[in-house]
Motif scaffolding. Structure first.
Motif, PDB file in Angstrom:
ATOM      1  N   HIS A   1       0.817  -1.221   0.000  1.00  0.00           N
ATOM      2  CA  HIS A   1       0.000   0.000   0.000  1.00  0.00           C
ATOM      3  C   HIS A   1       0.856   1.279   0.000  1.00  0.00           C
ATOM      4  O   HIS A   1       0.384   2.340   0.411  1.00  0.00           O
ATOM      5  CB  HIS A   1      -0.947   0.042   1.204  1.00  0.00           C
ATOM      6  N   SER A   2       2.101   1.193  -0.470  1.00  0.00           N
ATOM      7  CA  SER A   2       2.970   2.375  -0.464  1.00  0.00           C
ATOM      8  C   SER A   2       3.139   2.990  -1.850  1.00  0.00           C
ATOM      9  O   SER A   2       3.844   3.989  -1.997  1.00  0.00           O
ATOM     10  CB  SER A   2       4.357   2.001   0.086  1.00  0.00           C
ATOM     11  N   ALA A   3       2.481   2.436  -2.870  1.00  0.00           N
ATOM     12  CA  ALA A   3       2.725   2.873  -4.249  1.00  0.00           C
ATOM     13  C   ALA A   3       2.394   4.343  -4.473  1.00  0.00           C
ATOM     14  O   ALA A   3       3.055   5.019  -5.261  1.00  0.00           O
ATOM     15  CB  ALA A   3       1.925   2.001  -5.221  1.00  0.00           C
ATOM     16  N   ASN A   4       1.379   4.858  -3.777  1.00  0.00           N
ATOM     17  CA  ASN A   4       0.958   6.239  -4.002  1.00  0.00           C
ATOM     18  C   ASN A   4       1.585   7.231  -3.032  1.00  0.00           C
ATOM     19  O   ASN A   4       1.289   8.430  -3.089  1.00  0.00           O
ATOM     20  CB  ASN A   4      -0.566   6.345  -3.920  1.00  0.00           C
ATOM     21  N   THR A   5       2.438   6.736  -2.146  1.00  0.00           N
ATOM     22  CA  THR A   5       3.041   7.627  -1.148  1.00  0.00           C
ATOM     23  C   THR A   5       4.558   7.572  -1.147  1.00  0.00           C
ATOM     24  O   THR A   5       5.199   8.288  -0.385  1.00  0.00           O
ATOM     25  CB  THR A   5       2.540   7.276   0.264  1.00  0.00           C
TER      26      THR A   5
ATOM     27  N   THR B   1       5.657   9.392  -7.853  1.00  0.00           N
ATOM     28  CA  THR B   1       5.340   8.280  -6.972  1.00  0.00           C
ATOM     29  C   THR B   1       5.697   6.964  -7.638  1.00  0.00           C
ATOM     30  O   THR B   1       5.778   6.860  -8.869  1.00  0.00           O
ATOM     31  CB  THR B   1       3.851   8.254  -6.603  1.00  0.00           C
ATOM     32  N   LEU B   2       5.905   5.943  -6.826  1.00  0.00           N
ATOM     33  CA  LEU B   2       6.165   4.613  -7.345  1.00  0.00           C
ATOM     34  C   LEU B   2       5.016   4.159  -8.237  1.00  0.00           C
ATOM     35  O   LEU B   2       5.225   3.571  -9.305  1.00  0.00           O
ATOM     36  CB  LEU B   2       6.347   3.623  -6.173  1.00  0.00           C
TER      37      LEU B   2
ATOM     38  N   ASP C   1      -6.240   3.651 -12.769  1.00  0.00           N
ATOM     39  CA  ASP C   1      -4.883   4.085 -12.395  1.00  0.00           C
ATOM     40  C   ASP C   1      -4.538   3.685 -10.960  1.00  0.00           C
ATOM     41  O   ASP C   1      -3.991   4.482 -10.178  1.00  0.00           O
ATOM     42  CB  ASP C   1      -4.729   5.598 -12.551  1.00  0.00           C
ATOM     43  N   VAL C   2      -4.837   2.440 -10.634  1.00  0.00           N
ATOM     44  CA  VAL C   2      -4.541   1.929  -9.293  1.00  0.00           C
ATOM     45  C   VAL C   2      -3.435   0.877  -9.392  1.00  0.00           C
ATOM     46  O   VAL C   2      -3.511  -0.046 -10.200  1.00  0.00           O
ATOM     47  CB  VAL C   2      -5.791   1.302  -8.636  1.00  0.00           C
ATOM     48  N   VAL C   3      -2.412   1.034  -8.577  1.00  0.00           N
ATOM     49  CA  VAL C   3      -1.283   0.104  -8.555  1.00  0.00           C
ATOM     50  C   VAL C   3      -1.151  -0.480  -7.155  1.00  0.00           C
ATOM     51  O   VAL C   3      -1.176   0.253  -6.156  1.00  0.00           O
ATOM     52  CB  VAL C   3       0.031   0.807  -8.934  1.00  0.00           C
ATOM     53  N   THR C   4      -1.028  -1.785  -7.076  1.00  0.00           N
ATOM     54  CA  THR C   4      -0.812  -2.466  -5.805  1.00  0.00           C
ATOM     55  C   THR C   4       0.556  -3.126  -5.832  1.00  0.00           C
ATOM     56  O   THR C   4       0.884  -3.855  -6.773  1.00  0.00           O
ATOM     57  CB  THR C   4      -1.889  -3.531  -5.541  1.00  0.00           C
TER      58      THR C   4
END
Length: 329
Positions: free
Chosen positions: A161-165, A176-177, A211-214
């Motif tokens: 859950h760190s991809a957007n931060t 962002t990653l 545009d969601v990355v996990t």
């Protein structure tokens, strides 16, 4: 190591306009294991608007409008020009990045100051203003291993859950990653997009429509430890200076809360991973960490001052117990 005639013979001049070279040219690559220096860089630790960050990196950060005018000048442990062993001069900023005996540890340290042009004293600037996220130098060249070597190893692992931060460099931009992985995915052909997206040492899921990355670490992958391994002739060049940065927040008597308070006050540097696409495997891979300023910085000093990098409380807790750090007797 010969100190040539003029003190300034020890320095290599580089330019932010060319993205420091180390953001675009190298193919090396290294938080989770508590005994290693960790990179946990929040994109929010820099500017709040991601477009400003990317544009600032492209422009060398010189025209970003921020609250630098209100920032107190940096004051750190004071060294001397005569003690420097080598370094670089960032001509765009009139910034001297140098290596000398550390004032907080047994080894070397990293120092910043205004570059004093001996041949043209009138060209010396009175102060330097460096916006958040501006790259200062590379951390080091190196290689990956499943075992640490020394106290400068860095583990390449992104938390779930760190991809957007989490901030990274990709295509010579700070983003962002998640944005980096989406950019890689969308650059693929229709046929390629049907293939799994790969990130070194991690499992990736992409929802391109939203545009969601996990991102999840691959728990079975172990060769994720980056070991700095610079050659002697490269040790004072732009790609390899960051490894000399020490943690100016360390105090063997401080508790966790006090450590982070000290770090917020004393450490102005941050590590950010540079990622690239491997053309053979199409995997997104780490090359090496890049050292950036984590906050707006003002420099008034023409005498070198040591600057710091947060290693993390868990790092110090581990090395204190295991006795594997140069800081701990």
């Amino acid at each position: 190591r010969s100190h040539l005639g003029s003190t300034h013979d020890k320095y290599t001049r580089v330019s932010l306009k060319h993205n420091f070279g180390f953001l675009s040219s190298m193919r090396w690559s290294s938080t989770f294991l508590y005994c290693f220096l960790s990179i946990r860089t929040s994109i929010n630790a820099f500017l709040s608007v991601r477009e400003q960050i990317s544009k600032g990196i492209q422009r060398g950060g010189g025209s970003i409008q921020s609250a630098i005018n209100d920032v107190e000048p940096y004051v750190g442990p004071v060294g001397s020009i005569e003690d420097t062993e080598g370094g670089i001069v960032v001509g765009d900023l009139s910034l001297q990045v140098s290596v000398a005996k550390s004032l907080v540890s047994k080894g070397r340290g990293l120092f910043l100051c205004i570059y004093d042009e001996e041949e043209d004293p009138e060209s010396v600037v009175e102060e330097i203003r460096i916006p958040q996220g501006t790259p200062i130098c590379g951390y080091a060249r190196g290689y990956f291993s499943d075992k640490s070597d020394g106290d400068k190893s860095v583990v390449f692992m992104f938390e779930e859950h760190s991809a957007n931060t989490t901030a990274v460099f990709y295509n010579q931009k700070l983003m962002t990653l998640g944005d980096a992985l989406l950019a890689n995915y969308k650059a693929r052909s229709d046929e390629e997009q049907g293939k799994p997206l790969l990130l070194f040492g991690h499992h990736i899921e992409i929802d391109a429509e939203n545009d969601v990355v996990t991102v999840k670490p691959d728990e079975e992958f172990s060769s994720r430890i980056f070991i700095p391994d610079a050659k002697e002739e490269e040790e004072f060049t732009a790609p390899a200076l960051g490894v000399y940065a020490n943690d100016l927040a360390y105090d063997p008597d401080s508790k966790e809360e006090q450590y982070f308070e000290n770090s917020e006050r004393n450490n102005i540097l941050q590590l950010v991973w540079r990622l690239a696409k491997d053309e053979k495997t199409e995997m997104v891979v780490p090359t090496w960490p890049v050292v950036v300023v984590k906050q707006d910085v003002r420099l008034l000093n023409t005498v070198p001052m040591e600057v710091g990098l947060q290693y993390g409380f868990n790092y110090w807790d581990a090395v204190t117990k295991d006795g594997i750090s140069k800081y701990v007797s």
